[in-house]
Structure formats: structure tokens, C-alpha cells
Design a protein around this motif. Structure first.
Motif, mmCIF file in Angstrom:
data_model
loop_
_atom_site.group_PDB
_atom_site.id
_atom_site.type_symbol
_atom_site.label_atom_id
_atom_site.label_comp_id
_atom_site.label_asym_id
_atom_site.label_seq_id
_atom_site.Cartn_x
_atom_site.Cartn_y
_atom_site.Cartn_z
ATOM 1 N N UNK A 188 7.213 -61.288 -5.461
ATOM 2 C CA UNK A 188 8.132 -60.318 -5.996
ATOM 3 C C UNK A 188 8.856 -61.085 -7.003
ATOM 4 N N UNK A 189 9.151 -59.919 -8.291
ATOM 5 C CA UNK A 189 10.072 -60.338 -9.389
ATOM 6 C C UNK A 189 11.408 -59.405 -9.240
ATOM 7 N N UNK A 190 12.703 -59.937 -9.369
ATOM 8 C CA UNK A 190 13.861 -59.245 -9.457
ATOM 9 C C UNK A 190 13.778 -59.095 -11.233
ATOM 10 N N UNK A 191 14.117 -58.095 -11.647
ATOM 11 C CA UNK A 191 14.461 -57.819 -13.065
ATOM 12 C C UNK A 191 15.914 -57.292 -13.063
ATOM 13 N N UNK A 192 16.378 -58.302 -13.852
ATOM 14 C CA UNK A 192 17.841 -57.907 -13.989
ATOM 15 C C UNK A 192 18.181 -57.534 -15.577
ATOM 16 N N UNK A 224 11.022 -64.531 -6.738
ATOM 17 C CA UNK A 224 11.561 -64.775 -5.414
ATOM 18 C C UNK A 224 10.033 -64.967 -4.518
ATOM 19 N N UNK A 225 9.941 -66.041 -3.813
ATOM 20 C CA UNK A 225 8.970 -66.241 -3.212
ATOM 21 C C UNK A 225 9.155 -66.373 -1.580
ATOM 22 N N UNK A 226 8.115 -66.173 -0.732
ATOM 23 C CA UNK A 226 8.485 -66.223 0.805
ATOM 24 C C UNK A 226 8.721 -64.647 1.092
ATOM 25 N N UNK A 227 8.345 -63.710 0.315
ATOM 26 C CA UNK A 227 8.560 -62.408 0.848
ATOM 27 C C UNK A 227 7.538 -61.589 1.450
ATOM 28 N N UNK A 273 3.658 -57.819 -6.980
ATOM 29 C CA UNK A 273 2.268 -58.151 -7.460
ATOM 30 C C UNK A 273 1.151 -57.169 -7.267
ATOM 31 N N UNK A 274 1.290 -56.388 -6.087
ATOM 32 C CA UNK A 274 0.338 -55.365 -5.872
ATOM 33 C C UNK A 274 0.472 -53.867 -6.292
#
Length: 103
Positions: free
Chosen positions: A1-5, A27-30, A70-71
Motif C-alpha cells: 500500500x502507498x500513502x500519497x501526501x 507501507x508494508x505488512x498491510x 497494488x490490486x
């Protein structure tokens, strides 16, 4: 997952978000779980997609952010507040609910 700020810029003497070149934070481990999605009758031909994401404890969330998964294509926005989940007296994970509207 990617947080976009977004980057905050001054425009007409006020700080405003600039999404043209945002900062991306991996962010990994989600755990990413799809929701129902469906038709968005309020906006005629629109569709909605929704996901629930369970993030590791201690994940720092910016004040303003969008999420890339990612999906799924596109960027998602937060629905409501991030929800910390406790197991006993220990923070187990943080849950966020996401939505994307198309059309």
C-alpha cells in the motif's frame, strides 16, 4: 500500500495542498480487503469501489493523504477516521476504510 501526501504550497497567502508531485510513502505488512463497491446513483453513471485496510500498529498517517493499492487502479480517499484496534491493552492494528468514485 502507498500513502500519497500532497506538498503544501503557498497560494494567495494560504497554505494549500499541491497534488501535482506528491510524496509517496510505502507501507508494508498491510492486509487489503475488498468491499462491496457498486453503482453511484447520486452521480448518474458513477461507480464506487471500496476497500478496508488493516495496517501495522504505529503506522504514521499524514493529515491529508490518498492511498494507492497494488490490486486496484487509481487513488482512494479515507472514509471516516483511522480506527486503532486494541487486543487486551495492546494496539493490534489500525483499520482504515477507503473509497474511490469513478464517473
Amino acid at each position: 500500500m502507498t500513502l500519497v501526501e500532497p506538498v503544501m504550497v503557498v497560494e494567495r497567502d494560504e497554505l494549500v495542498p499541491d497534488w501535482s508531485e506528491p510524496v509517496r510513502i510505502e507501507v508494508s505488512g498491510c492486509s487489503v480487503q475488498p468491499g462491496n463497491g457498486g453503482a453511484d446513483y447520486e452521480h448518474a453513471d458513477g461507480l464506487t469501489a471500496d476497500y478496508t485496510v488493516y495496517m501495522p500498529p504505529g503506522t504514521a498517517l499524514p493529515d491529508r493523504f490518498r492511498v494507492e493499492l497494488p490490486a486496484a487502479a487509481g487513488q482512494f480517499v479515507l472514509q471516516g477516521e483511522p480506527q486503532p484496534w486494541l487486543v487486551g491493552m495492546r494496539l493490534d492494528h489500525i483499520r482504515i476504510r477507503l473509497e474511490r468514485r469513478d464517473g
